[in-house]
Design a protein around this motif. Sequence first.
Motif, PDB file in Angstrom:
ATOM      1  N   ASP A 111       0.899  -1.028  -0.077  1.00 26.14           N
ATOM      2  CA  ASP A 111      -0.061   0.112   0.293  1.00 26.14           C
ATOM      3  C   ASP A 111       0.513   1.493  -0.370  1.00 26.14           C
ATOM      4  O   ASP A 111       1.371   1.524   1.100  1.00 26.14           O
ATOM      5  CB  ASP A 111      -1.016  -0.084   1.221  1.00 26.14           C
ATOM      6  N   TYR A 112       0.913   1.708  -1.099  1.00 25.18           N
ATOM      7  CA  TYR A 112       1.402   3.207  -1.093  1.00 25.18           C
ATOM      8  C   TYR A 112       1.721   4.223  -0.582  1.00 25.18           C
ATOM      9  O   TYR A 112       0.309   4.209  -0.826  1.00 25.18           O
ATOM     10  CB  TYR A 112       2.353   3.255  -3.099  1.00 25.18           C
ATOM     11  N   TYR A 113       1.990   4.903  -0.025  1.00 22.77           N
ATOM     12  CA  TYR A 113       1.585   5.975   0.746  1.00 22.77           C
ATOM     13  C   TYR A 113       2.284   7.615   0.166  1.00 22.77           C
ATOM     14  O   TYR A 113       2.292   8.440   0.457  1.00 22.77           O
ATOM     15  CB  TYR A 113       2.543   6.022   2.605  1.00 22.77           C
ATOM     16  N   GLN A 149       6.394  11.488   2.361  1.00 17.87           N
ATOM     17  CA  GLN A 149       6.250  11.337   3.535  1.00 17.87           C
ATOM     18  C   GLN A 149       7.699  12.431   4.255  1.00 17.87           C
ATOM     19  O   GLN A 149       8.953  12.519   4.067  1.00 17.87           O
ATOM     20  CB  GLN A 149       7.397  10.368   4.469  1.00 17.87           C
ATOM     21  N   MET A 204       5.994   2.904   2.085  1.00 15.43           N
ATOM     22  CA  MET A 204       4.990   1.918   1.870  1.00 15.43           C
ATOM     23  C   MET A 204       5.261   0.983   2.463  1.00 15.43           C
ATOM     24  O   MET A 204       6.286   0.716   3.520  1.00 15.43           O
ATOM     25  CB  MET A 204       4.810   1.161   0.556  1.00 15.43           C
ATOM     26  N   HIS A 205       3.936   0.294   3.037  1.00 12.72           N
ATOM     27  CA  HIS A 205       3.456  -0.404   3.730  1.00 12.72           C
ATOM     28  C   HIS A 205       3.409  -1.968   2.548  1.00 12.72           C
ATOM     29  O   HIS A 205       2.069  -2.077   2.109  1.00 12.72           O
ATOM     30  CB  HIS A 205       1.703  -0.873   4.571  1.00 12.72           C
ATOM     31  N   TYR A 228       6.737  -1.334   7.350  1.00 15.58           N
ATOM     32  CA  TYR A 228       6.629   0.103   6.441  1.00 15.58           C
ATOM     33  C   TYR A 228       8.253  -0.526   6.308  1.00 15.58           C
ATOM     34  O   TYR A 228       9.439  -0.557   6.080  1.00 15.58           O
ATOM     35  CB  TYR A 228       6.993   0.547   7.902  1.00 15.58           C
ATOM     36  N   TYR A 277      10.694   2.278   2.969  1.00 15.73           N
ATOM     37  CA  TYR A 277      10.856   3.644   2.649  1.00 15.73           C
ATOM     38  C   TYR A 277      11.992   3.609   2.012  1.00 15.73           C
ATOM     39  O   TYR A 277      13.016   2.515   1.904  1.00 15.73           O
ATOM     40  CB  TYR A 277      11.286   3.640   4.096  1.00 15.73           C
ATOM     41  N   ARG A 287       7.647   6.110  11.101  1.00 15.78           N
ATOM     42  CA  ARG A 287       6.961   5.850   9.901  1.00 15.78           C
ATOM     43  C   ARG A 287       5.105   6.137  10.435  1.00 15.78           C
ATOM     44  O   ARG A 287       4.654   7.264  11.129  1.00 15.78           O
ATOM     45  CB  ARG A 287       5.785   4.037  10.476  1.00 15.78           C
ATOM     46  N   PRO A 288       4.605   6.607   8.890  1.00 14.02           N
ATOM     47  CA  PRO A 288       3.301   7.405   8.968  1.00 14.02           C
ATOM     48  C   PRO A 288       1.917   7.156   9.916  1.00 14.02           C
ATOM     49  O   PRO A 288       2.080   5.017  10.447  1.00 14.02           O
ATOM     50  CB  PRO A 288       2.505   7.746   7.901  1.00 14.02           C
ATOM     51  N   ILE A 329      -1.472   5.779   9.162  1.00 10.86           N
ATOM     52  CA  ILE A 329      -2.027   5.509   8.465  1.00 10.86           C
ATOM     53  C   ILE A 329      -3.048   4.495   8.799  1.00 10.86           C
ATOM     54  O   ILE A 329      -2.171   2.931   8.815  1.00 10.86           O
ATOM     55  CB  ILE A 329      -1.308   5.617   7.368  1.00 10.86           C
ATOM     56  N   THR A 375      -4.180  14.276  -0.826  1.00 10.20           N
ATOM     57  CA  THR A 375      -3.002  14.219  -0.475  1.00 10.20           C
ATOM     58  C   THR A 375      -2.303  15.340  -1.311  1.00 10.20           C
ATOM     59  O   THR A 375      -0.741  15.352  -1.986  1.00 10.20           O
ATOM     60  CB  THR A 375      -2.187  12.341  -1.996  1.00 10.20           C
TER      61      THR A 375
END
Length: 522
Positions: free
Chosen positions: A7-9, A12, A30-31, A54, A56, A136-137, A139, A494
Amino acid sequence: MGLTVIDYYGKQISKCGYCKGIQCSISHGMHTYQMTPHDYQDLIDRGWRRSGHYCYKQDNKMTCCPCYTIKCDALEFKLTKSHKKILKRMTRFLRDGKKERSEIGGTPTINNEGEGDEGQSGEDGARGGIGDEIHRPNIPVKNINLEAAGKANKNRQKRLTGEEKVARTLYEKSEAKSNDPAKDTDRSQNTCDGVNLPCKKAKQMRLERSLAKQAAKCVSPEAGMTKTRKCPKNPEKSLRDFIDDVTNADRHKLRLNITHVKSKQFEDTLKQSYALYEKYQTLIHNDRPNNVHDYLEFLQRSPLKHCKTEDGPSIGFGSFHQQYWLDDQLIAVAVLDILPYCVSSVYFFYDPDYSFLSLGTYSSLREIELVQQLASSVSSLRYYYMGFYIHSCPKMRYKGKLCPSYLLCPEAFTWHLLTDEIRSKLNAQKYQRFNPEVLAKDIDEFVEADINNVLLLVDQNTCITYNDYIQFSSNQILDRMLDILRSRIYKEITGEDDRNAIMEYGKLVGKSLARRILYIKM
């Protein structure tokens, strides 16, 4: 067949754990719900790292402290004088259980560089802080049915295209070319290991000890000196020789156990490992963890699938803990990922009571020896990945002391020997492109046309390419309206539309991975 689901975030921005700046660390995250070892190997070869689930990648052009992936060729590794000193110190301690006179009185002083014997505690802290430096975000994680997604993906699995095979072959050839230390003719031994030649006083002391031994054997000094000049030198001891320098009469026994993070052995030793982690965090980082859940989330839970193959190591690929047991006491733990071409160091923590043993450097040497051991049966597995080399952060420069070490070019994604010339360039400007060929490009470059082949997981049971998704949506009025609505919501959150996010993701992971990894679009 294995499956990687992410799952792309996106971008950051957070506080930097290295320079302590506020809102200046810029990365992409991304997770990863699930990931194959091969896919993660390709990700770290494009500058990605993981912290738990996570993943990065730093934006080196924009971030305050550029982070360059660093690896050491374990089969060409050269021990330095400092390494030998640490190995001998451990041997002496195991033999008689006594600290050296200079070590009595507590933990060694930490210097600014985090290097050498007296600075080892600083080095351990830097090495153990890989995951701590990433914010880590917050989310929410989506509820994904991985089994259903795997079945959906099986329906559209195809063999690797000829184009991807050619790209992979070219990549391996370019890597082999850049890894040839013989082409770096200007590199001296002093530059490689950072150790000056022995001074005259040290030579004189060795000569006096040699003469004393000869005198004890009733050999004249003149004859002894003549004999010494004629006799060939003893073969240099290998890393394995130093480690095997133990006897049954030793006062202490040190044994290393490697256990998979989801094994029963890990569960059986969880109480000891968490207590050790809690002590380490409290005394070394002054940051006591909240509970065992934080420990498991950070260092036990991994997206990597544990898989065994005929041509792989007997313990398989995946995430492991290498435990250091001194007699019956757990004194250190190394968190490692074993991948198709390397052993990747994730984290390391230890008992502060044993700081005098320089466990940070000692464990690095043991991990290099692990690579050498695995390479004896898996020839492709020969590298030791140390995470990121951050030249702008002095305490992280110690990683370059393991020789030969190579840095990943952030633009061409080729490997380059870490030399004094590169260090000088990094001193002048913290962001560098290491590949000197201006026209050299990423052989796995993701271009706009490649977006059509990006794999999307649009619901629990449907896996399609981006091109099919667009065509399907254009033929279904309701789906098209929903897609427009989702795109607008995403843009409001976003500041960019969905296509731009997928393009950004594709450029970061490369063309080949974008065709294999499932990108969640739900």
